[in-house]
Design a protein around this motif. Structure first.
Motif, short mmCIF file in Angstrom:
data_model
loop_
_atom_site.label_atom_id
_atom_site.label_comp_id
_atom_site.label_asym_id
_atom_site.label_seq_id
_atom_site.Cartn_x
_atom_site.Cartn_y
_atom_site.Cartn_z
N VAL A 38 0.74 -1.01 0.05
CA VAL A 38 -0.23 0.13 0.06
C VAL A 38 0.62 1.31 0.11
CG1 VAL A 38 -1.68 1.28 1.44
CG2 VAL A 38 -1.99 -1.30 0.98
N GLY A 39 2.05 1.25 0.65
CA GLY A 39 2.87 2.22 1.02
C GLY A 39 3.79 2.50 -0.55
N GLY A 40 3.66 1.50 -1.58
CA GLY A 40 4.16 1.64 -2.84
C GLY A 40 5.64 0.77 -2.76
N ILE A 41 6.00 0.05 -1.97
CA ILE A 41 7.20 -0.78 -2.22
C ILE A 41 7.03 -1.73 -2.91
CG2 ILE A 41 8.81 -2.09 -0.74
CD1 ILE A 41 7.99 -0.48 1.74
N PRO A 42 8.00 -2.17 -3.79
CA PRO A 42 7.86 -3.22 -4.91
C PRO A 42 7.91 -4.69 -3.95
CG PRO A 42 9.40 -1.64 -5.86
CD PRO A 42 9.16 -1.19 -4.43
N THR A 80 3.00 -10.91 1.93
CA THR A 80 4.26 -10.16 2.47
C THR A 80 3.97 -8.76 2.30
OG1 THR A 80 5.66 -11.98 1.59
CG2 THR A 80 6.46 -9.46 1.51
N GLY A 81 3.16 -8.17 1.36
CA GLY A 81 2.92 -6.72 1.23
C GLY A 81 2.09 -6.24 2.23
N GLU A 82 1.27 -6.78 2.61
CA GLU A 82 0.23 -6.49 3.71
C GLU A 82 0.85 -6.62 5.18
OE1 GLU A 82 -2.94 -9.12 6.44
OE2 GLU A 82 -2.44 -10.07 4.56
N LEU A 83 1.83 -7.60 5.28
CA LEU A 83 2.44 -7.79 6.57
C LEU A 83 3.52 -6.80 6.76
CD1 LEU A 83 2.73 -11.70 6.90
CD2 LEU A 83 0.97 -10.21 7.84
N VAL A 84 4.04 -6.16 5.67
CA VAL A 84 5.11 -4.94 5.75
C VAL A 84 4.52 -3.84 6.07
CG1 VAL A 84 6.64 -3.60 4.36
CG2 VAL A 84 7.03 -5.97 4.02
N ASP A 85 3.10 -3.61 5.66
CA ASP A 85 2.46 -2.28 6.04
C ASP A 85 2.05 -2.61 7.42
OD1 ASP A 85 2.72 -1.06 3.42
OD2 ASP A 85 0.92 -2.13 2.70
N TRP A 86 1.58 -3.51 7.89
CA TRP A 86 1.52 -3.91 9.41
C TRP A 86 2.64 -3.32 10.23
CZ3 TRP A 86 2.72 -7.79 12.97
CH2 TRP A 86 2.24 -7.95 13.97
N LEU A 87 3.80 -4.37 9.90
CA LEU A 87 4.92 -4.19 10.66
C LEU A 87 5.46 -2.77 10.65
CD1 LEU A 87 6.60 -7.51 9.54
CD2 LEU A 87 6.03 -6.90 11.80
N SER A 88 5.27 -1.93 9.66
CA SER A 88 5.56 -0.63 9.76
C SER A 88 5.15 0.29 10.94
CB SER A 88 5.30 0.07 8.52
OG SER A 88 5.95 -0.52 7.28
N GLY A 89 3.93 -0.11 11.19
CA GLY A 89 3.26 0.53 12.43
C GLY A 89 3.87 0.46 13.69
N PHE A 109 7.47 -0.45 13.77
CA PHE A 109 8.88 -0.36 13.70
C PHE A 109 9.10 0.62 12.89
CE2 PHE A 109 8.94 -5.40 13.50
CZ PHE A 109 8.86 -5.80 14.85
N GLY A 110 8.41 1.46 12.13
CA GLY A 110 8.69 2.66 11.53
C GLY A 110 8.53 2.00 10.12
N GLU A 111 9.12 2.94 9.28
CA GLU A 111 9.28 2.93 7.80
C GLU A 111 10.11 1.76 7.27
OE1 GLU A 111 10.69 5.71 3.97
OE2 GLU A 111 11.05 6.39 5.94
N TYR A 112 9.60 1.13 6.41
CA TYR A 112 10.34 -0.02 5.94
C TYR A 112 11.68 0.49 5.35
CZ TYR A 112 11.54 -4.17 3.01
OH TYR A 112 12.30 -5.32 2.64
N PRO A 113 12.77 -0.23 5.68
CA PRO A 113 14.09 0.42 5.53
C PRO A 113 14.68 0.16 4.08
CG PRO A 113 14.35 -1.62 6.86
CD PRO A 113 12.84 -1.37 6.69
N PHE A 114 13.79 -0.52 3.19
CA PHE A 114 14.59 -0.98 1.93
C PHE A 114 13.80 -0.69 0.71
CE2 PHE A 114 16.14 -4.15 5.01
CZ PHE A 114 17.52 -3.64 5.22
N SER A 115 14.26 -0.99 -0.47
CA SER A 115 13.61 -0.39 -1.82
C SER A 115 12.93 -1.56 -2.24
CB SER A 115 14.85 -0.03 -2.82
OG SER A 115 15.56 -1.23 -3.14
#
Length: 507
Positions: free
Chosen positions: A235-239, A262-271, A273-279
């Protein structure tokens, strides 16, 4: 003849006198970084900023041919330095000049440049090599290179890089990576970061991947074979790049049902741990006989066995949590493994809370009660488990209990500030348990030494479990005492067990 000898001696003396006195400071770099668990891992005398790895691989014969270019900076005056590598080397160049080289130990490639390297100077090191990686074993039969029916996979912890590229193989020296691999048409290549391009010529296809953020060498991965590949964005635009071997059999659907979240879980984890750190982010499931999983940076390796009992979102949560705790912020020495595994395990407890399948407190209460004081589980110190117990269950479960004890001690508001602040403040760097304690004390305003010492560094079952404030405290079991009635097993427990067993077997 006598006159000629005198002239030669005078010339030699002249040259000697012309050498600056500082030249006596040139000395070999250490053959290891002195890690307390693995003293010969990594090397001293330089740091690496970038690896450019260019390979050609033939799956039919398992023959790997490569040229790796390393950009490094000397951190001392260097007469010689080492790289960690196990394959057969044909040539080494340092700053464009041929260097002499020799091998020693399990994975030491000793390089003597034509000209010594002054402290602070830049060095470009080119290593050419060719070998059959699956035939090369080190450390009493270990190999990080695994052939598959249609290719190969390189992934392992604490070492794997040496089977496909030379490196300074220790997480204290991270670098960026370009990985470009040529394979026969119809075969694909998966690696870290973003796919920057493909090209085909005369029956071969080249895949080029780039990880533009600092990455530990053991977190670099390579998978070659025939894959079904999916691409999307969070959702945040990370490939998101996910890949599945075309021959996963009965595990195929469960693997997709898990990894495609994976994409859904990264968005959830960002809440948390903060912004996902990679591209980019994603995972791959190769056709290997393994249930192990490894948090290879941006592109997690999942063994098919992780999904043999159905979908396993918990293991995906665990590996993705590592992208913050372990990958972006890496341990500085292997004895600090709790900073990786304790927090990734605890994230599974947070996911259980999110899914209403048991709170983190209910899970640690269950874990604490389920292990009597006589259980050898309590003899392992999560904060310093020893190399032989680095991936023992206690590092995960007792490590997660320690985090719940911290949460209860400082309260939720400060705890979640710590949870998010640590990977934000240390982003792309390294840390120790002592660094984390200092940070948690700064945020909480509390002294935490006694609590962390009890849970991380003291053998034996702590006298009081990590109970919530105001909760009744059950007396701990002692050696020889009958097992008391356990609390109700949380619904998520079996999946958490499966996920942890998967992670423990990832090497």
């Amino acid at each position: 003849m006598r006159k000629r000898l005198i002239v030669s001696a005078a010339s030699a003396l002249s040259l000697l006198l012309a050498v600056p006195a500082s030249a006596t400071d040139f000395r070999p770099g250490a053959d290891g970084v002195g890690d307390p668990y693995y003293p010969t891992f990594g090397n001293g005398g330089y740091s690496v900023s970038h690896y450019d790895i260019r390979l050609k691989y033939q799956p039919a014969t398992d023959e790997l041919e490569g040229t790796t270019t390393i950009l490094a900076t000397a951190t001392q005056d260097l007469s010689r330095f080492n790289l960690d590598f196990v394959l057969n080397v044909s040539e080494v160049l340092v700053n464009g000049r041929p260097a002499t080289f020799a091998t020693s130990g399990d994975q030491e490639l000793e390089i003597t440049p034509a000209r010594p390297l002054a402290k602070g100077s830049q060095a470009t090191v080119v290593v050419r090599y060719k070998d059959v990686p699956s035939t090369v074993e080190r450390y009493d039969g270990y190999t990080a290179w695994r052939r598959t029916p249609d290719g190969a996979v390189a992934a392992g912890e604490p070492v794997s890089a040496g089977w496909w590229f030379p490196s300074n193989d220790h997480p204290s020296d991270k670098a960026t990576f370009d990985v470009s691999v040529q394979v026969p048409n119809g075969t694909q290549v998966i690696s870290n970061g973003v796919l920057t391009g493909t090209s085909s010529q005369a029956g071969w296809t080249r895949y080029s991947w780039r990880e533009n953020k600092p990455q530990a060498t053991y977190l670099t991965t390579l998978a070659i074979g025939k894959f079904d590949i999916t691409q999307d964005t969070t959702v945040g635009g990370i490939p998101v790049y996910n890949a599945y071997s075309k021959d996963l059999g009965d595990n195929a659907a469960a693997a997709r049902a898990s990894v495609e979240r994976t994409g859904e879980l990264v968005d959830w984890l960002s809440g948390y741990f903060g912004e996902y750190p990679f591209s980019s982010v994603g995972g791959y499931v190769p056709n290997i006989d393994s249930g192990g999983a490894l948090e290879t940076q941006t592109r997690v390796r999942y063994g098919p066995g992780a999904f043999s009992d159905g979908s396993n979102t918990s293991v995906v949560v665990h590996e993705l949590a590592h992208q913050w705790y372990g990958d972006s912020v890496s341990l500085n020495r292997w004895s600090d493994i709790w900073l990786n595994e304790g927090f990734a395990e605890y994230t599974q407890f947070l996911w259980s809370e999110h899914e209403n399948e048991g709170t983190a407190q209910e899970l640690v209460d269950y874990l604490y009660a389920a292990r009597p004081a006589s259980d050898p589980f309590w003899s392992v110190k999560p904060g310093d488990p020893g190399a032989d117990h680095q991936f023992a269950a206690a590092v995960y479960y007792r490590g997660a209990m320690a985090i719940q004890a911290l949460r209860n001690a400082v309260g939720d508001e400060k705890f979640f500030r710590i949870l998010k602040g640590w990977p934000t403040e240390r982003r792309y760097g390294n840390g120790t348990i002592q660094d984390f304690q200092a940070y948690a004390e700064k945020v909480s305003g509390q002294k935490l030494g006694d609590l962390l010492n009890t849970w991380l560094f003291t053998p034996g079952k702590p006298a009081v479990g990590p109970v919530a404030p105001g909760a009744a405290v059950a007396a701990p079991l002692v050696a020889g005492q009958a097992q008391a009635q356990l609390p109700t097993e949380p619904k998520s427990w079996k999946k958490i067990q499966e996920a942890t067993a998967v992670h423990e077997s990832r090497r």
